[in-house]
Enzyme design. Sequence first.
Site, PDB file in Angstrom:
ATOM      1  N   ASN A  52       0.810  -1.004  -0.014  1.00  0.00           N
ATOM      2  CA  ASN A  52      -0.152  -0.058   0.139  1.00  0.00           C
ATOM      3  C   ASN A  52       0.907   1.196   0.013  1.00  0.00           C
ATOM      4  OD1 ASN A  52      -2.327  -1.556  -0.131  1.00  0.00           O
ATOM      5  ND2 ASN A  52      -2.972  -0.927   1.938  1.00  0.00           N
ATOM      6  N   ARG A 106      -8.568  -1.866  -7.431  1.00  0.00           N
ATOM      7  CA  ARG A 106      -9.051  -0.469  -7.092  1.00  0.00           C
ATOM      8  C   ARG A 106      -8.171   0.683  -7.215  1.00  0.00           C
ATOM      9  NH1 ARG A 106     -13.234   2.013  -4.674  1.00  0.00           N
ATOM     10  NH2 ARG A 106     -11.795   3.227  -3.519  1.00  0.00           N
ATOM     11  N   CYS A 128     -16.610  -3.384  -5.114  1.00  0.00           N
ATOM     12  CA  CYS A 128     -15.779  -4.483  -4.950  1.00  0.00           C
ATOM     13  C   CYS A 128     -16.334  -5.378  -3.776  1.00  0.00           C
ATOM     14  CB  CYS A 128     -14.420  -3.927  -4.680  1.00  0.00           C
ATOM     15  SG  CYS A 128     -14.098  -3.641  -3.071  1.00  0.00           S
ATOM     16  N   ARG A 151     -17.153   1.285  -1.726  1.00  0.00           N
ATOM     17  CA  ARG A 151     -16.113   1.964  -1.853  1.00  0.00           C
ATOM     18  C   ARG A 151     -16.275   2.973  -2.876  1.00  0.00           C
ATOM     19  NH1 ARG A 151     -11.251  -2.243  -1.325  1.00  0.00           N
ATOM     20  NH2 ARG A 151      -9.980  -0.530  -0.552  1.00  0.00           N
ATOM     21  N   PRO A 152     -16.627   3.929  -2.905  1.00  0.00           N
ATOM     22  CA  PRO A 152     -17.084   5.095  -3.926  1.00  0.00           C
ATOM     23  C   PRO A 152     -15.636   6.021  -3.964  1.00  0.00           C
ATOM     24  CG  PRO A 152     -18.165   5.755  -1.850  1.00  0.00           C
ATOM     25  CD  PRO A 152     -17.720   4.322  -1.763  1.00  0.00           C
ATOM     26  N   VAL A 153     -15.390   6.640  -4.907  1.00  0.00           N
ATOM     27  CA  VAL A 153     -14.323   7.450  -5.192  1.00  0.00           C
ATOM     28  C   VAL A 153     -14.833   9.022  -5.176  1.00  0.00           C
ATOM     29  CG1 VAL A 153     -12.671   5.995  -6.186  1.00  0.00           C
ATOM     30  CG2 VAL A 153     -14.376   7.173  -7.796  1.00  0.00           C
ATOM     31  N   ASP A 154     -15.863   9.296  -4.560  1.00  0.00           N
ATOM     32  CA  ASP A 154     -16.439  10.678  -4.806  1.00  0.00           C
ATOM     33  C   ASP A 154     -15.452  11.800  -4.022  1.00  0.00           C
ATOM     34  OD1 ASP A 154     -17.137   9.230  -2.363  1.00  0.00           O
ATOM     35  OD2 ASP A 154     -18.400  10.855  -1.816  1.00  0.00           O
ATOM     36  N   LEU A 155     -14.888  11.356  -3.218  1.00  0.00           N
ATOM     37  CA  LEU A 155     -13.881  12.329  -2.475  1.00  0.00           C
ATOM     38  C   LEU A 155     -12.717  12.549  -3.252  1.00  0.00           C
ATOM     39  CD1 LEU A 155     -14.488  11.046   1.122  1.00  0.00           C
ATOM     40  CD2 LEU A 155     -15.379  13.038   0.404  1.00  0.00           C
ATOM     41  N   ASP A 212      -7.447  -3.703   7.586  1.00  0.00           N
ATOM     42  CA  ASP A 212      -6.598  -4.753   7.172  1.00  0.00           C
ATOM     43  C   ASP A 212      -6.351  -5.911   8.023  1.00  0.00           C
ATOM     44  OD1 ASP A 212      -7.276  -3.708   4.688  1.00  0.00           O
ATOM     45  OD2 ASP A 212      -5.212  -2.727   4.562  1.00  0.00           O
ATOM     46  N   ILE A 248     -14.936   0.669   8.981  1.00  0.00           N
ATOM     47  CA  ILE A 248     -14.618   1.176   7.800  1.00  0.00           C
ATOM     48  C   ILE A 248     -15.288   0.591   6.396  1.00  0.00           C
ATOM     49  CG2 ILE A 248     -12.453   1.517   6.432  1.00  0.00           C
ATOM     50  CD1 ILE A 248     -12.050   2.758   9.057  1.00  0.00           C
ATOM     51  N   ARG A 278      -2.210 -11.390  -4.475  1.00  0.00           N
ATOM     52  CA  ARG A 278      -2.194 -10.010  -4.831  1.00  0.00           C
ATOM     53  C   ARG A 278      -1.472  -9.105  -3.723  1.00  0.00           C
ATOM     54  NH1 ARG A 278      -7.705  -7.319  -4.202  1.00  0.00           N
ATOM     55  NH2 ARG A 278      -6.198  -5.417  -4.079  1.00  0.00           N
TER      56      ARG A 278
HETATM   57  C1  UD1 Z   1      -6.833   1.795   1.651  1.00  0.00           C
HETATM   58  C2  UD1 Z   1      -6.007   0.573   1.516  1.00  0.00           C
HETATM   59  C3  UD1 Z   1      -6.736  -0.721   1.931  1.00  0.00           C
HETATM   60  C4  UD1 Z   1      -7.324  -0.244   3.279  1.00  0.00           C
HETATM   61  C5  UD1 Z   1      -8.129   1.014   3.520  1.00  0.00           C
HETATM   62  C6  UD1 Z   1      -8.483   1.335   4.948  1.00  0.00           C
HETATM   63  C7  UD1 Z   1      -4.345   1.114  -0.460  1.00  0.00           C
HETATM   64  C8  UD1 Z   1      -4.049   0.787  -1.701  1.00  0.00           C
HETATM   65  N1  UD1 Z   1      -5.506   0.489   0.177  1.00  0.00           N
HETATM   66  O1  UD1 Z   1      -7.796   1.729   0.396  1.00  0.00           O
HETATM   67  O2  UD1 Z   1      -5.748  -1.819   2.146  1.00  0.00           O
HETATM   68  O3  UD1 Z   1      -8.267  -1.325   3.719  1.00  0.00           O
HETATM   69  O4  UD1 Z   1      -7.391   1.878   2.820  1.00  0.00           O
HETATM   70  O5  UD1 Z   1      -7.612   1.494   5.713  1.00  0.00           O
HETATM   71  O6  UD1 Z   1      -3.756   1.971   0.347  1.00  0.00           O
HETATM   72  N2  UD1 Z   1     -14.692   6.404   0.829  1.00  0.00           N
HETATM   73  C9  UD1 Z   1     -15.797   7.288   0.259  1.00  0.00           C
HETATM   74  N3  UD1 Z   1     -15.433   7.934  -0.608  1.00  0.00           N
HETATM   75  C10 UD1 Z   1     -14.301   8.273  -1.249  1.00  0.00           C
HETATM   76  C11 UD1 Z   1     -13.141   7.325  -0.820  1.00  0.00           C
HETATM   77  C12 UD1 Z   1     -13.576   6.366   0.284  1.00  0.00           C
HETATM   78  O7  UD1 Z   1     -16.632   7.159   0.869  1.00  0.00           O
HETATM   79  O8  UD1 Z   1     -14.186   8.745  -2.184  1.00  0.00           O
HETATM   80  C13 UD1 Z   1     -14.856   5.505   2.097  1.00  0.00           C
HETATM   81  C14 UD1 Z   1     -14.857   3.983   1.645  1.00  0.00           C
HETATM   82  O9  UD1 Z   1     -16.257   3.621   1.059  1.00  0.00           O
HETATM   83  C15 UD1 Z   1     -14.674   3.400   2.991  1.00  0.00           C
HETATM   84  C16 UD1 Z   1     -13.758   4.523   3.659  1.00  0.00           C
HETATM   85  O10 UD1 Z   1     -14.086   5.523   3.049  1.00  0.00           O
HETATM   86  O11 UD1 Z   1     -15.901   3.083   3.639  1.00  0.00           O
HETATM   87  C17 UD1 Z   1     -12.345   4.280   3.717  1.00  0.00           C
HETATM   88  O12 UD1 Z   1     -11.824   4.132   2.537  1.00  0.00           O
HETATM   89  P1  UD1 Z   1     -10.362   4.356   1.596  1.00  0.00           P
HETATM   90  O13 UD1 Z   1      -9.496   4.982   2.855  1.00  0.00           O
HETATM   91  O14 UD1 Z   1     -10.624   5.349   0.740  1.00  0.00           O
HETATM   92  O15 UD1 Z   1      -9.764   3.166   1.353  1.00  0.00           O
HETATM   93  P2  UD1 Z   1      -8.739   2.934   0.162  1.00  0.00           P
HETATM   94  O16 UD1 Z   1      -7.865   4.178   0.052  1.00  0.00           O
HETATM   95  O17 UD1 Z   1      -9.370   2.376  -1.055  1.00  0.00           O
END
Ligand code: UD1
Length: 417
Positions: free
Chosen positions: A23, A93, A117, A122-126, A305, A327, A397
């Site tokens: 990561n 992702r 997933c 796990r959206p990417v809106d932020l 994790d 989370i 992975r």
């Molecule tokens: C990263 C790690 C993953 C770990 C996770 C939480 C990497 C490559 N992966 O995943 O192993 O399990 O952190 O520690 O570093 N969320 C939103 N909108 C967004 C982004 C996130 O609502 O735009 C939410 C997600 O759905 C989730 C929470 O925020 O509920 C945390 O997710 P996030 O920290 O973004 O996880 P990743 O960065 O994908």
Amino acid sequence: MDKLAIQGGHRLSGEIRISGAKNAALPIMCAALLSADTLRLDNLPKLRDISTLLTLLGHIGCDINLDEKGGIDLQASQFKHLEAPYNLVKTMRASILVLGPMLARCGEAKVSLPGGCAIGARPVDLHIKGLQAMGAEIEIEHGYILAKAKRLRGARIVMDMVTVTGTENLMMAATLASGTTVLENSAREPEVIDLAQCLIAMGARIEGAGTDTITVHGVDRLHGAQHRIMPDRIETGTYLVAAAMTQGDIRLTDTRSDTLDAVLDKLRESGARIACTPDSISLQMHHRPQAINLRTAPYPAFPTDMQAQFMALNCIANGVGRVTETIFENRFMHVQEMQRLGAHIDIEGNTAMVHGSASLQAATVMATDLRASASLVLAALVAEGETTIERIYHIDRGYECIEEKLNQIGAQVRRVH
Ligand code: UD1
């Protein structure tokens, strides 16, 4: 498809070298897109996610040179496609991490939406909102994020949830923006700090990485650099739990105990004796572990994790352990598989009550996601008989040579092709 066959009941004892952190490596490899010069990376783990990202960086136009010591040179002097296609993003992702760097350096990027997933929406809106606040025009068309910006400009961005890759994407984008960006409610994970250190070595001006407010003063260009990827704290934690469950005695080297406070506290609570130096951790367990209660939350609290691995520990512990996942909304998929091994687990909402039993029994189980798979390996190490774990491509992975490392310390694990 490969399977793992694990003969349970062997005590683990010996030494393992911990690999570089997946990561941390993933965002840092994407940082290569921010400069036309070479980024030299050492301690890169040999994992499927890393090869997936190399394929994506190659598709974008990055030159890639690997050496036999595990080092890699990445150089993005010219771009072929400013695009991350669906077939690569859907398998990983973290491919979303090319969005910020491509947009900042080239003014344009097209990245497939990751989609759902296994462990939740796990959206990417932020990520998108943050880039919009920096002046990007973003549209979603045919499942793709289309982003444009002549030059990103600094902004104050308040993220309403703590997101690790979101913080990393915006921090990378801000390095080449005009003016200053302030990222409020940033993730404080050690991997964010590792990325910031690499970016700073490339000439970025970043303050506050590791706190919840990161300030980035944009510069006109970044240059080449050399960076060593930090050790993998989740791989470290997984082997520590394996040793605790088998009442073993192990020493992990090339790791960093300062990134594992919450995990080490829980292991001590379960009865393990732990001794640390700055780059090694030793663990001894002399009796059946005590059940522990835990609640996942952003760093420095207990990592999501490591949740599945501690669930495995609770399955054979003395007493009842309460495990709460805050989370991800669907991160208990290992529970059904553990029940096939004889575990007693009740789920209510985002909490699992685990009633420890003195033993588990071998069965055939299926890996569903990366960390769930690791927890099944741990359960199999203590189950009576030979457990077969199917779909272990999930494990590949994120865990380098897992069967070799476990066998080196006394486990009996076979890969079946
Ligand atoms: C990263 C790690 C993953 C770990 C996770 C939480 C990497 C490559 N992966 O995943 O192993 O399990 O952190 O520690 O570093 N969320 C939103 N909108 C967004 C982004 C996130 O609502 O735009 C939410 C997600 O759905 C989730 C929470 O925020 O509920 C945390 O997710 P996030 O920290 O973004 O996880 P990743 O960065 O994908």
